[in-house]
Write an enzyme that holds these catalytic residues in place. Structure first.
Site, PDB file in Angstrom:
ATOM      1  N   THR A  66     -19.059  12.173   1.566  1.00  0.00           N
ATOM      2  CA  THR A  66     -18.826  10.747   1.325  1.00  0.00           C
ATOM      3  C   THR A  66     -17.799  10.221   2.319  1.00  0.00           C
ATOM      4  OG1 THR A  66     -17.134  11.333  -0.269  1.00  0.00           O
ATOM      5  CG2 THR A  66     -19.320  10.886  -1.151  1.00  0.00           C
ATOM      6  N   GLU A 124     -11.814  39.254   1.509  1.00  0.00           N
ATOM      7  CA  GLU A 124     -10.373  39.378   1.312  1.00  0.00           C
ATOM      8  C   GLU A 124     -10.042  40.448   0.264  1.00  0.00           C
ATOM      9  OE1 GLU A 124      -9.039  35.262   1.553  1.00  0.00           O
ATOM     10  OE2 GLU A 124      -7.419  35.856   0.212  1.00  0.00           O
ATOM     11  N   GLY A 182     -10.966  16.192   1.826  1.00  0.00           N
ATOM     12  CA  GLY A 182     -10.405  15.951   0.503  1.00  0.00           C
ATOM     13  C   GLY A 182      -8.899  15.799   0.582  1.00  0.00           C
ATOM     14  N   ARG A 227     -11.644  28.764   2.198  1.00  0.00           N
ATOM     15  CA  ARG A 227     -12.025  30.012   1.538  1.00  0.00           C
ATOM     16  C   ARG A 227     -12.833  30.822   2.534  1.00  0.00           C
ATOM     17  NH1 ARG A 227      -8.609  29.510  -1.574  1.00  0.00           N
ATOM     18  NH2 ARG A 227      -8.667  29.353  -3.846  1.00  0.00           N
ATOM     19  N   HIS A 270      -3.305  34.786   3.576  1.00  0.00           N
ATOM     20  CA  HIS A 270      -3.542  33.760   2.551  1.00  0.00           C
ATOM     21  C   HIS A 270      -2.207  33.133   2.083  1.00  0.00           C
ATOM     22  CE1 HIS A 270      -6.741  32.494  -0.604  1.00  0.00           C
ATOM     23  NE2 HIS A 270      -5.803  31.570  -0.514  1.00  0.00           N
TER      24      HIS A 270
END
Ligand code: NAP
Length: 316
Positions: free
Chosen positions: A179, A265, A155, A236, A283
């Site tokens: 895709t 987390e 993405g 994530r 993070h």
């Protein structure tokens, strides 16, 4: 209208809230308790929540006819919000895409370089006063330039990582995505994740979290990777089976890992902390002032449009 901002944000972001909207900024930096989340839905028209504020279907259902009609998430990842349940309760959900892309891609490169070139381990050695001095075979890592990267989830962030790898490091780019993507340089799409994992020197997770991607990277993926390859996660924690990652590292199935996010987390397993070949960041993906200001302004732009009765710019 009343707006709740669930964490302290950079001043410029809070200052962007239009006049006429009454704002409460919660002072704590930790996620909201369930009682606080229920209050957010019952006492406010709009909320800016963020990572850790778990708006589950149960939580949303526990506030019948909520006053809140907008959850303007601070962050692009919204797997802590049950969007279907929110929509069912008449609550619009928005996020902050784009504002986070370059900063998060930069952290992916940081982790790739730190893991491949043993930077964390070296820094610990210097700080411990244990550096014996330079010699030709000391702390030899993997040369990143010219290697192959595999991106799981091509993405916005995945493509920004790909561009950095291609233009900055002359790397070939492989990816696994639902895709096909059209980048301005040659890439190789794999329809099977383990094929992508087997083909590369560094595998990077950049796919959204949530039920559809939970543990998408597990034991079969690590088994397919080359023993000399590194795994990086800036996505994530729940996209990785952390126990399988630990097992693969302990068994030498992969050479090392660079992690920005964790399955539970902020808890980080002792087994990961104990490994020299694992780089652990807290993070940090979007942790730069300009980026957090841009994210805040984007969340506020969604609030402002919603308050004016206009379509929100970033619905999810
Ligand atoms: P994005 O533009 O929506 O990209 C996500 C990509 O993942 C999409 O292109 C999608 O491609 C692919 N994808 C989705 N589900 C998939 C599946 N089941 N299998 C394979 N590919 C799948 O989102 P983004 O802006 O790049 O952000 C990605 C994620 O990074 C966020 O959701 C967030 O959780 C995380 N993030 C982390 C940090 C941090 O601080 N570490 C910061 C920002 C974002 P297709 O639809 O073509 O499959």
């Amino acid at each position: 209208m009343k707006l709740l901002i669930c964490r302290p944000l950079p001043e410029a972001a809070v200052a962007a809230v239009p006049d006429g909207i009454e704002v409460e900024v919660r002072a704590e930096t930790a996620p909201m308790s369930e009682d606080e989340m229920r209050r957010s839905l019952s006492d406010f028209d709009m909320v800016i929540p963020t990572l850790g504020d778990l708006y589950s279907a149960e939580l949303i259902a526990s506030v019948p006819e909520p006053r809140c009609k907008l959850l303007a998430n601070f962050g692009v990842g919204f797997n802590h919000i049950d969007v279907g349940a929110a929509k069912g309760a008449g609550i619009t959900v928005t996020n902050t895409p784009g504002a986070v892309t370059d900063a998060t891609a930069d952290i992916a490169m940081t982790l790739m370089l730190m893991a491949a070139r043993r930077a964390g381990e070296g820094e610990r050695m210097v700080r411990a006063g244990a550096w014996p001095g330079w010699h030709p075979t000391q702390m030899l890592g993997m040369h990143l330039t010219g290697k192959a990267v595999g991106i799981v989830g091509m993405g916005r962030i995945g493509q920004a990582i790909a561009a950095r790898c291609h233009h900055g490091f002359g790397m070939s780019v492989h990816y696994f995505s639902r895709t096909p993507k059209h980048l301005p340089f040659e890439t190789t799409q794999h329809g099977v994740l383990t094929d992508c994992a087997a083909a590369v020197d560094v595998l990077v997770a950049a796919v959204p979290g949530g039920a559809a991607t939970r543990h998408i990277i597990g034991a079969p993926v690590f088994a397919a990777m080359q023993p000399s390859a590194f795994f990086v996660n800036i996505a994530r924690g729940d996209v990785v089976d952390e126990a399988a990652l630990i097992g693969a590292l302990q068994a030498g199935e992969i050479a090392g890992a660079g992690l920005d996010v964790y399955e539970h987390e902020p808890s980080v397993p002792d087994a990961l902390v104990a490994m020299e070949n694992v780089v652990l960041l807290p993070h940090l993906g979007t942790a730069a002032l300009e980026v957090r200001v841009d994210m805040g302004k984007m969340a506020v732009a969604n609030v402002a449009a919603f308050a004016r009765g206009e379509p929100v710019p970033n619905p999810v």
